[in-house]
Structure formats: structure tokens, C-alpha cells
Motif scaffolding. Structure first.
Motif, PDB file in Angstrom:
ATOM      1  N   ASP A 237     -24.591   3.275 -28.508  1.00  0.00           N
ATOM      2  CA  ASP A 237     -25.532   2.276 -28.175  1.00  0.00           C
ATOM      3  C   ASP A 237     -26.212   2.040 -29.803  1.00  0.00           C
ATOM      4  O   ASP A 237     -26.513   2.520 -30.719  1.00  0.00           O
TER       5      ASP A 237
ATOM      6  N   GLY B 186     -29.975  -2.236 -29.019  1.00  0.00           N
ATOM      7  CA  GLY B 186     -30.450  -3.076 -27.827  1.00  0.00           C
ATOM      8  C   GLY B 186     -29.065  -3.111 -27.000  1.00  0.00           C
ATOM      9  O   GLY B 186     -29.157  -3.912 -25.849  1.00  0.00           O
ATOM     10  N   TYR B 187     -27.870  -2.729 -27.479  1.00  0.00           N
ATOM     11  CA  TYR B 187     -26.656  -3.234 -26.785  1.00  0.00           C
ATOM     12  C   TYR B 187     -25.634  -1.671 -26.505  1.00  0.00           C
ATOM     13  O   TYR B 187     -25.708  -1.056 -27.451  1.00  0.00           O
TER      14      TYR B 187
ATOM     15  N   SER C 294     -31.039  -3.642 -21.817  1.00  0.00           N
ATOM     16  CA  SER C 294     -32.389  -4.331 -20.932  1.00  0.00           C
ATOM     17  C   SER C 294     -32.005  -4.765 -19.589  1.00  0.00           C
ATOM     18  O   SER C 294     -33.082  -4.285 -18.828  1.00  0.00           O
ATOM     19  N   ASP C 295     -30.882  -5.350 -19.253  1.00  0.00           N
ATOM     20  CA  ASP C 295     -30.626  -5.665 -17.939  1.00  0.00           C
ATOM     21  C   ASP C 295     -29.319  -5.216 -17.563  1.00  0.00           C
ATOM     22  O   ASP C 295     -29.027  -5.739 -16.293  1.00  0.00           O
TER      23      ASP C 295
ATOM     24  N   ARG D  84     -25.540  -5.488 -22.696  1.00  0.00           N
ATOM     25  CA  ARG D  84     -27.075  -5.536 -22.927  1.00  0.00           C
ATOM     26  C   ARG D  84     -27.811  -4.336 -22.187  1.00  0.00           C
ATOM     27  O   ARG D  84     -27.755  -4.422 -21.113  1.00  0.00           O
TER      28      ARG D  84
END
Length: 163
Positions: free
Chosen positions: A108, A111-112, A138-139, A136
Motif C-alpha cells: 500500500d 492511498g492505493y 478508499s473505495d 484505490r
């Protein structure tokens, strides 16, 4: 006595081996002199290269591994930014069943999640495949899924397990 069919099959096999060997030696590498190349592949249809470079020994103090991505001579992403401890920077996973092995090296960053995926199946065509997936965090959406043309031996990432 060698039949024409046997000779033709042998020549075809040799030609196929030569094509595989040529493909395995064509990709440039981001690894430098004095570094060990644990994985190297060209992004299919692109001049960009993915390399895993590290110390000669993956055991003990001073063992390190880096992911490098970009065009030859121009690294766009290097992780970690400094030679970090192998066990804290990367995760290696393996799934094996008879005649088939899948490997995933991931990390990681910013954020990816980046994952190099490698598969080898004796009953599959092609027998060895590799890809780079970027997701990603976050989602959970995949933002890139790139086919790779390996220039290192298949399943070379297995050396990084349990380190």
C-alpha cells in the motif's frame, strides 16, 4: 527412425522456446549494478517496465527490496522511497493446487494498493501470466490492470515468501 512429423514438432518446440527466451530478455530493467533482479516485466503495449530490485541476500540485517515502475531510465514510482525492511514493506501470498501456482506481491502506498500477480499453470495457455493491478483503497475500485510480459523466470517472486 525420426519421422517428418517428429522433426517438425521438435523444430516447432525449439522455435517456441526461442521466442519465449527472446521475450524474456527484451525488457529493460530498473535494477542497477550490484542489485538483484527478483522480478522484471514490460507493460504490454507500453515502453514502461516493472522491476523488483533488492539486495543479493534476503536474509538478515540489510536485506531490502524495492518496487520500481516507469520508462527505462525514468522511474516514476519507487516503493519504498528508501531501502526498507522487506517484511514491513511487502506482502507475498501464494495459492497452489496440482500443476498450478498463483503468486501475489502487494503493498500500500499513498492511498492505493499495488499488486504484482503472477500465475503458472501447466494445463493453461499461456502457461505463465503476469499483471499489475492498482486499486484505490478508499473505495476498492481498480484503477489499473495491466498485462505484463515477464523477462525473469516464472514464479521468481516465490523467493520472496516468508522473508
Amino acid at each position: 527412425m525420426i519421422t517428418r512429423l517428429t522433426l517438425a514438432l521438435a523444430l516447432a518446440a525449439l522455435a517456441g522456446s526461442a521466442q519465449i527466451a527472446a521475450a524474456q530478455t527484451t525488457a529493460a530493467s530498473h535494477c542497477g549494478t550490484g542489485e538483484t533482479t527478483y522480478f522484471n516485466a514490460a507493460v504490454d503495449g507500453s515502453p514502461k517496465v516493472v522491476s523488483l530490485c533488492g539486495s543479493a541476500s534476503l536474509e538478515g540485517d540489510g536485506a531490502w527490496l524495492e518496487y520500481r515502475f516507469g520508462a527505462p531510465g525514468h522511474v516514476e514510482l519507487q516503493y519504498p522511497s528508501a531501502n526498507a525492511d522487506l517484511t514491513s514493506a511487502f506482502t507475498v501470498r501464494r495459492y497452489t493446487r496440482p500443476r498450478t501456482t498463483y503468486l501475489k506481491l502487494e503493498f500500500d502506498n499513498a492511498g492505493y494498493n499495488y499488486a504484482i500477480l503472477e500465475g503458472h499453470g501447466a494445463d493453461e495457455d499461456p502457461q505463465s501470466t503476469a499483471s499489475l493491478r492498482v486499486r484505490r483503497l478508499s473505495d476498492g475500485e481498480d484503477v489499473a490492470d495491466l498485462d505484463l510480459v515477464m523477462s525473469t523466470e516464472p514464479l521468481n517472486i516465490m523467493q520472496l515468501e516468508n522473508k
